[in-house]
Motif scaffolding. Structure first.
Motif, mmCIF file in Angstrom:
data_model
loop_
_atom_site.group_PDB
_atom_site.id
_atom_site.type_symbol
_atom_site.label_atom_id
_atom_site.label_comp_id
_atom_site.label_asym_id
_atom_site.label_seq_id
_atom_site.Cartn_x
_atom_site.Cartn_y
_atom_site.Cartn_z
ATOM 1 N N PRO A 83 -7.605 9.457 -2.083
ATOM 2 C CA PRO A 83 -7.587 8.156 -1.328
ATOM 3 C C PRO A 83 -7.108 8.287 0.145
ATOM 4 C CG PRO A 83 -6.729 7.771 -3.266
ATOM 5 C CD PRO A 83 -6.594 9.109 -3.220
ATOM 6 N N VAL A 84 -7.591 7.614 1.089
ATOM 7 C CA VAL A 84 -7.315 7.533 2.586
ATOM 8 C C VAL A 84 -7.138 6.332 3.088
ATOM 9 C CG1 VAL A 84 -9.880 7.195 3.400
ATOM 10 C CG2 VAL A 84 -8.355 8.497 4.647
ATOM 11 N N THR A 85 -6.261 6.156 4.085
ATOM 12 C CA THR A 85 -5.760 5.102 4.602
ATOM 13 C C THR A 85 -5.916 5.281 6.168
ATOM 14 O OG1 THR A 85 -4.115 3.196 4.849
ATOM 15 C CG2 THR A 85 -3.256 5.541 5.008
ATOM 16 N N LYS A 90 -0.923 0.420 16.486
ATOM 17 C CA LYS A 90 -0.183 -0.704 16.450
ATOM 18 C C LYS A 90 -0.659 -1.699 15.349
ATOM 19 C CE LYS A 90 0.464 -4.615 19.308
ATOM 20 N NZ LYS A 90 0.067 -5.212 20.726
ATOM 21 N N ALA A 91 0.033 -2.590 14.748
ATOM 22 C CA ALA A 91 -0.514 -3.227 13.492
ATOM 23 C C ALA A 91 -1.309 -4.211 14.366
ATOM 24 C CB ALA A 91 0.414 -4.018 12.865
ATOM 25 N N LYS A 98 -2.347 -5.540 9.465
ATOM 26 C CA LYS A 98 -1.932 -4.379 8.838
ATOM 27 C C LYS A 98 -1.910 -3.242 9.915
ATOM 28 C CE LYS A 98 -3.617 -4.890 4.141
ATOM 29 N NZ LYS A 98 -4.468 -4.299 3.220
ATOM 30 N N LEU A 99 -0.973 -2.510 9.652
ATOM 31 C CA LEU A 99 -0.846 -1.092 10.487
ATOM 32 C C LEU A 99 -1.751 -0.092 9.723
ATOM 33 C CD1 LEU A 99 0.872 0.649 12.409
ATOM 34 C CD2 LEU A 99 2.022 1.189 10.313
ATOM 35 N N GLY A 102 -6.645 0.061 4.095
ATOM 36 C CA GLY A 102 -7.063 0.680 3.015
ATOM 37 C C GLY A 102 -6.250 0.593 1.889
ATOM 38 N N ILE A 103 -5.965 1.695 1.090
ATOM 39 C CA ILE A 103 -5.157 1.859 -0.157
ATOM 40 C C ILE A 103 -3.698 1.399 0.345
ATOM 41 C CG2 ILE A 103 -4.900 4.203 0.203
ATOM 42 C CD1 ILE A 103 -5.403 4.223 -3.137
ATOM 43 N N GLU A 104 -2.982 0.920 -0.664
ATOM 44 C CA GLU A 104 -1.611 0.644 -0.640
ATOM 45 C C GLU A 104 -0.985 1.826 -0.540
ATOM 46 O OE1 GLU A 104 1.962 -1.122 0.128
ATOM 47 O OE2 GLU A 104 0.255 -2.432 -0.215
#
Length: 172
Positions: A83-85, A90-91, A98-99, A102-104
């Motif tokens: 998986p990728v984020t 900067k958030a 979010k900063l 995608g996935i946690e």
């Protein structure tokens, strides 16, 4: 495509000459417009194929840094199933704030993905931010290692740094 051919194709596609100010503030006569090689599906696929062999064992999430690391991380995710984020500099100040999109990432082994590393400055900032959100960040993987200073800065901060190419491998 073998590694030497890939290096040559990246060079032919993305190498520019002139006067360029880098993110670090340095001026260079050579520049690799990473978006040129990242925007060609065949080259991006080949980059992902070669990079996929360097992903550290135990990596649970690939973290593509805004903006150049995002297509590479996405291609790696498609190639490996990891998986990728997507990591902002900067958030965002609206919506989910979010900063990392995608996935946690909390409690996960995250490998930062970047395109070109010169000093590693943004990677160090992003690694700290991701760690502050609970990610376990120990590894960085990039396509082009522009200067040794980047490696030194990242390794001196405790990160393991892996690159597909050093700049001198791409210069004809």
């Amino acid at each position: 495509m073998d590694r030497a051919t890939l290096a040559n194709e990246i060079y032919k596609t993305a190498h520019l000459t002139g006067t360029f100010k880098l993110r670090s503030g340095k001026v260079s006569n050579d520049y690799f417009d990473k978006y040129l090689f990242e925007s060609y599906p065949k080259l991006l696929n080949e980059v992902a194929e070669h990079l996929s062999k360097l992903i550290p064992t135990g990596t649970e999430i690939l973290a593509g840094l805004e903006m150049g690391g995002i297509p590479i991380a996405t291609a790696l995710s498609l190639k490996t199933g990891i998986p990728v984020t997507f990591v902002r500099k900067k958030a965002k100040e609206y919506g989910t704030c979010k900063l990392a999109e995608g996935i946690e990432i909390k409690g996960k082994n995250v490998c930062i993905i970047e395109d070109v590393v010169t000093t590693g400055g943004q990677i160090l900032l992003s690694a700290k931010d991701l760690s502050n959100f609970g990610a376990n960040v120990k590894n960085v993987l990039c396509v082009i290692e522009r200067e040794k200073q980047g490696r030194d800065n990242l390794e001196n901060s405790g990160l393991t740094f892996l690159s597909l190419f050093k700049m001198e491998e791409l210069i004809e």
